[in-house]
Design a protein around this motif. Structure first.
Motif, PDB file in Angstrom:
ATOM      1  N   SER A  34       8.616   1.365   8.667  1.00  0.00           N
ATOM      2  CA  SER A  34       8.568  -0.041   9.038  1.00  0.00           C
ATOM      3  C   SER A  34       9.651  -0.836   8.321  1.00  0.00           C
ATOM      4  CB  SER A  34       7.192  -0.616   8.695  1.00  0.00           C
ATOM      5  OG  SER A  34       7.198  -2.018   8.735  1.00  0.00           O
ATOM      6  N   SER A  35      10.249  -1.788   9.031  1.00  0.00           N
ATOM      7  CA  SER A  35      11.265  -2.644   8.424  1.00  0.00           C
ATOM      8  C   SER A  35      10.668  -3.506   7.318  1.00  0.00           C
ATOM      9  CB  SER A  35      11.917  -3.533   9.488  1.00  0.00           C
ATOM     10  OG  SER A  35      10.936  -4.338  10.136  1.00  0.00           O
ATOM     11  N   GLY A  36       9.339  -3.701   7.366  1.00  0.00           N
ATOM     12  CA  GLY A  36       8.670  -4.489   6.335  1.00  0.00           C
ATOM     13  C   GLY A  36       8.679  -3.831   4.969  1.00  0.00           C
ATOM     14  N   LEU A  37       8.970  -2.524   4.928  1.00  0.00           N
ATOM     15  CA  LEU A  37       9.033  -1.810   3.654  1.00  0.00           C
ATOM     16  C   LEU A  37      10.410  -1.917   3.009  1.00  0.00           C
ATOM     17  CD1 LEU A  37       7.085   1.454   4.603  1.00  0.00           C
ATOM     18  CD2 LEU A  37       6.234  -0.516   3.325  1.00  0.00           C
ATOM     19  N   GLY A  38      11.380  -2.478   3.727  1.00  0.00           N
ATOM     20  CA  GLY A  38      12.727  -2.559   3.191  1.00  0.00           C
ATOM     21  C   GLY A  38      13.464  -1.242   3.360  1.00  0.00           C
ATOM     22  N   LYS A  39      14.678  -1.205   2.851  1.00  0.00           N
ATOM     23  CA  LYS A  39      15.501  -0.015   2.981  1.00  0.00           C
ATOM     24  C   LYS A  39      14.971   1.112   2.102  1.00  0.00           C
ATOM     25  CE  LYS A  39      19.081   2.240   4.576  1.00  0.00           C
ATOM     26  NZ  LYS A  39      19.130   2.618   6.005  1.00  0.00           N
ATOM     27  N   VAL A  40      14.816   2.289   2.695  1.00  0.00           N
ATOM     28  CA  VAL A  40      14.359   3.473   1.964  1.00  0.00           C
ATOM     29  C   VAL A  40      15.484   4.490   1.938  1.00  0.00           C
ATOM     30  CG1 VAL A  40      12.670   5.339   1.848  1.00  0.00           C
ATOM     31  CG2 VAL A  40      11.972   3.071   2.643  1.00  0.00           C
ATOM     32  N   ASN A  41      15.938   4.863   0.735  1.00  0.00           N
ATOM     33  CA  ASN A  41      17.011   5.852   0.601  1.00  0.00           C
ATOM     34  C   ASN A  41      16.506   7.286   0.638  1.00  0.00           C
ATOM     35  OD1 ASN A  41      18.197   3.689  -1.999  1.00  0.00           O
ATOM     36  ND2 ASN A  41      18.842   3.646   0.140  1.00  0.00           N
ATOM     37  N   PHE A  42      15.267   7.472   0.186  1.00  0.00           N
ATOM     38  CA  PHE A  42      14.765   8.836  -0.021  1.00  0.00           C
ATOM     39  C   PHE A  42      13.260   8.838   0.116  1.00  0.00           C
ATOM     40  CE2 PHE A  42      13.640  12.227  -3.273  1.00  0.00           C
ATOM     41  CZ  PHE A  42      13.990  13.302  -2.467  1.00  0.00           C
ATOM     42  N   LEU A  43      12.733   9.761   0.883  1.00  0.00           N
ATOM     43  CA  LEU A  43      11.286   9.989   0.950  1.00  0.00           C
ATOM     44  C   LEU A  43      10.996  11.241   0.128  1.00  0.00           C
ATOM     45  CD1 LEU A  43       8.928   9.662   3.974  1.00  0.00           C
ATOM     46  CD2 LEU A  43       8.751  11.622   2.447  1.00  0.00           C
ATOM     47  N   GLY A  56       0.791  -1.223   0.000  1.00  0.00           N
ATOM     48  CA  GLY A  56       0.000   0.000   0.000  1.00  0.00           C
ATOM     49  C   GLY A  56       0.821   1.269   0.000  1.00  0.00           C
ATOM     50  N   HIS A  57       2.071   1.188  -0.439  1.00  0.00           N
ATOM     51  CA  HIS A  57       2.934   2.364  -0.537  1.00  0.00           C
ATOM     52  C   HIS A  57       3.571   2.403  -1.920  1.00  0.00           C
ATOM     53  CE1 HIS A  57       2.637   3.364   3.751  1.00  0.00           C
ATOM     54  NE2 HIS A  57       2.732   2.065   3.984  1.00  0.00           N
ATOM     55  N   MET A  58       3.968   3.606  -2.353  1.00  0.00           N
ATOM     56  CA  MET A  58       4.503   3.817  -3.696  1.00  0.00           C
ATOM     57  C   MET A  58       6.032   3.860  -3.658  1.00  0.00           C
ATOM     58  SD  MET A  58       1.750   6.844  -4.443  1.00  0.00           S
ATOM     59  CE  MET A  58       2.679   7.582  -5.776  1.00  0.00           C
ATOM     60  N   PHE A  59       6.671   2.872  -4.289  1.00  0.00           N
ATOM     61  CA  PHE A  59       8.126   2.817  -4.324  1.00  0.00           C
ATOM     62  C   PHE A  59       8.618   2.925  -5.763  1.00  0.00           C
ATOM     63  CE2 PHE A  59       7.700   1.228  -0.059  1.00  0.00           C
ATOM     64  CZ  PHE A  59       8.848   1.698   0.573  1.00  0.00           C
ATOM     65  N   ALA A  60       9.667   3.745  -5.951  1.00  0.00           N
ATOM     66  CA  ALA A  60      10.228   3.942  -7.285  1.00  0.00           C
ATOM     67  C   ALA A  60      11.753   3.953  -7.210  1.00  0.00           C
ATOM     68  CB  ALA A  60       9.729   5.261  -7.878  1.00  0.00           C
ATOM     69  N   GLU A  61      12.376   3.547  -8.302  1.00  0.00           N
ATOM     70  CA  GLU A  61      13.822   3.704  -8.452  1.00  0.00           C
ATOM     71  C   GLU A  61      14.046   4.995  -9.239  1.00  0.00           C
ATOM     72  OE1 GLU A  61      16.213   1.834  -7.141  1.00  0.00           O
ATOM     73  OE2 GLU A  61      14.762   0.450  -6.232  1.00  0.00           O
ATOM     74  N   VAL A  62      14.676   5.972  -8.626  1.00  0.00           N
ATOM     75  CA  VAL A  62      14.877   7.269  -9.260  1.00  0.00           C
ATOM     76  C   VAL A  62      16.367   7.604  -9.283  1.00  0.00           C
ATOM     77  CG1 VAL A  62      12.610   8.101  -8.517  1.00  0.00           C
ATOM     78  CG2 VAL A  62      14.629   8.574  -7.105  1.00  0.00           C
ATOM     79  N   LYS A 113      21.484   6.482  -8.071  1.00  0.00           N
ATOM     80  CA  LYS A 113      20.226   5.759  -7.972  1.00  0.00           C
ATOM     81  C   LYS A 113      19.770   5.693  -6.519  1.00  0.00           C
ATOM     82  CE  LYS A 113      20.082   4.647 -12.365  1.00  0.00           C
ATOM     83  NZ  LYS A 113      19.032   5.183 -13.266  1.00  0.00           N
ATOM     84  N   ALA A 114      18.458   5.780  -6.305  1.00  0.00           N
ATOM     85  CA  ALA A 114      17.912   5.740  -4.950  1.00  0.00           C
ATOM     86  C   ALA A 114      16.570   5.029  -4.944  1.00  0.00           C
ATOM     87  CB  ALA A 114      17.747   7.164  -4.399  1.00  0.00           C
ATOM     88  N   ARG A 115      16.372   4.193  -3.938  1.00  0.00           N
ATOM     89  CA  ARG A 115      15.064   3.560  -3.726  1.00  0.00           C
ATOM     90  C   ARG A 115      14.205   4.551  -2.947  1.00  0.00           C
ATOM     91  NH1 ARG A 115      12.406  -0.133   0.029  1.00  0.00           N
ATOM     92  NH2 ARG A 115      10.937  -1.432  -1.144  1.00  0.00           N
ATOM     93  N   THR A 116      13.108   4.950  -3.557  1.00  0.00           N
ATOM     94  CA  THR A 116      12.352   6.101  -3.084  1.00  0.00           C
ATOM     95  C   THR A 116      10.933   5.739  -2.693  1.00  0.00           C
ATOM     96  OG1 THR A 116      13.660   7.592  -4.464  1.00  0.00           O
ATOM     97  CG2 THR A 116      11.516   8.392  -3.759  1.00  0.00           C
ATOM     98  N   LEU A 117      10.500   6.238  -1.550  1.00  0.00           N
ATOM     99  CA  LEU A 117       9.108   6.169  -1.128  1.00  0.00           C
ATOM    100  C   LEU A 117       8.458   7.487  -1.490  1.00  0.00           C
ATOM    101  CD1 LEU A 117       6.661   5.030   0.397  1.00  0.00           C
ATOM    102  CD2 LEU A 117       7.704   5.850   2.524  1.00  0.00           C
ATOM    103  N   MET A 118       7.432   7.441  -2.340  1.00  0.00           N
ATOM    104  CA  MET A 118       6.755   8.656  -2.793  1.00  0.00           C
ATOM    105  C   MET A 118       5.551   8.907  -1.888  1.00  0.00           C
ATOM    106  SD  MET A 118       6.956   7.921  -6.897  1.00  0.00           S
ATOM    107  CE  MET A 118       6.882   9.646  -7.341  1.00  0.00           C
ATOM    108  N   ASP A 119       5.461  10.130  -1.373  1.00  0.00           N
ATOM    109  CA  ASP A 119       4.434  10.439  -0.377  1.00  0.00           C
ATOM    110  C   ASP A 119       3.922  11.864  -0.575  1.00  0.00           C
ATOM    111  OD1 ASP A 119       2.834  10.788   1.806  1.00  0.00           O
ATOM    112  OD2 ASP A 119       4.376  10.427   3.305  1.00  0.00           O
TER     113      ASP A 119
END
Length: 302
Positions: free
Chosen positions: A123-132, A35-41, A48-54
């Motif tokens: 949450s650790s369940g979302l994995g590593k987040v480099n950038f919000l 239920g969250h938006m993750f992108a490689e940007v 490169k960064a694993r990104t949570l878009m909010d």
């Protein structure tokens, strides 16, 4: 022959019109993770960064460990800034902020970018987040117009034509802290067939994985629950108590959604700006929403 030439010219005109409308569009594709938006940007053109878009975040945050290891050359200054994650009941302390412009797939930040340890709130369940990645970025055409299409898995920045026949227009609010919302009423029908309307300001928050959230200490929300004799149920998880009531359906911004077997969370908090609640990811993925930060307008595709 003349008729065929006219048709060819018309098709060419339509094609170039399409290109003109979309040449500046900058699209970021994402994947749904719980239920969250993750992108490689790509940040600043090469990292490169694993990104949570909010969209509910008024600022953006670089993870401190990622920044140290990434090779990004950015100027920082000391700060003492606290960011509240209302739906998580957590506060993140930021000790640095960028003084440079940060680009995200070519988009330029128009709100502050802070540096902090994101593992403290996510949450650790979302994995590593480099950038919000928060809201309000500028496209190459200079506009701050965001198209949110969760169903098709992308967000898009840049001006676009929004004909009245296809889009319903509303008023978008943008407070002094940069949070985006709307004053549209929320109409609900509970599992017990109690119906009513909650009038107040709601965050537009893709970081909230629910359909909606209500803030229980908001006067209008508290008055609504009392007047409708809605008794909150509670559940304890990991030592924390959660409050909610069971739903049948809800309507917001002209869109009705089936919420049978779903719940309406009620947080025992009062949020700065006296927000009544938040519009979450599950509702937003059922519509195409365009946020025009330059003109404080929002549009929903009919």
């Amino acid at each position: 022959m003349a008729h065929q030439i006219r048709n060819i010219l018309l098709l060419q005109l339509m094609f170039f019109t399409f290109l003109a409308q979309n040449i500046h569009a900058q699209r970021i594709r994402f994947k749904d993770v719980n239920g969250h938006m993750f992108a490689e940007v790509t940040l600043n053109g090469n990292v490169k960064a694993r990104t949570l878009m909010d969209t509910g975040a008024s600022v953006s945050i670089l993870d401190s460990t990622f920044l140290a290891d990434s090779g990004l050359k950015l100027n920082l200054k000391d700060c003492h800034h606290r960011i509240r994650f209302s739906s998580l009941g957590k506060i993140l302390h930021c000790r640095y902020m960028l003084t440079d412009t940060l680009t995200v797939d070519g988009l330029r930040n128009s709100r502050p970018v802070y540096v902090a340890d994101l593992s403290k709130v996510l949450s650790s369940g979302l994995g590593k987040v480099n950038f919000l990645m928060g809201s309000c970025y500028k496209a190459n055409d200079g506009s701050r117009m965001l198209t949110l299409n969760i169903a098709d898995g992308y967000v898009e920045y840049g001006r676009k034509e929004l004909p009245e026949k296809k889009y319903r227009k509303g008023i978008m609010t943008l407070d002094e802290q940069g949070f985006v919302g709307t004053d549209a009423p929320l109409r609900i029908l509970t599992k017990d067939y109690v119906s009513g309307q909650i009038v107040g300001r709601f965050f537009i928050d893709t970081g909230n994985a629910n359909y909606f959230i209500l803030y229980g200490k908001n006067e209008k929300v508290a008055a609504f629950l009392t007047s409708k004799n809605i008794e909150l149920e509670e559940r304890i998880h990991n030592g924390k108590t959660y409050y909610f009531f069971k739903m049948d359906s809800a309507e917001m911004l002209g869109k009705e959604v089936n919420m049978e077997k779903k719940v309406m969370p009620v947080l025992p908090v009062r949020i700065h700006g006296d927000y009544a609640g938040a519009i979450g990811y599950r509702f937003l993925r059922e519509i195409e929403l365009v946020l025009d930060y330059d003109n404080n307008s929002l549009y929903i595709k009919k």
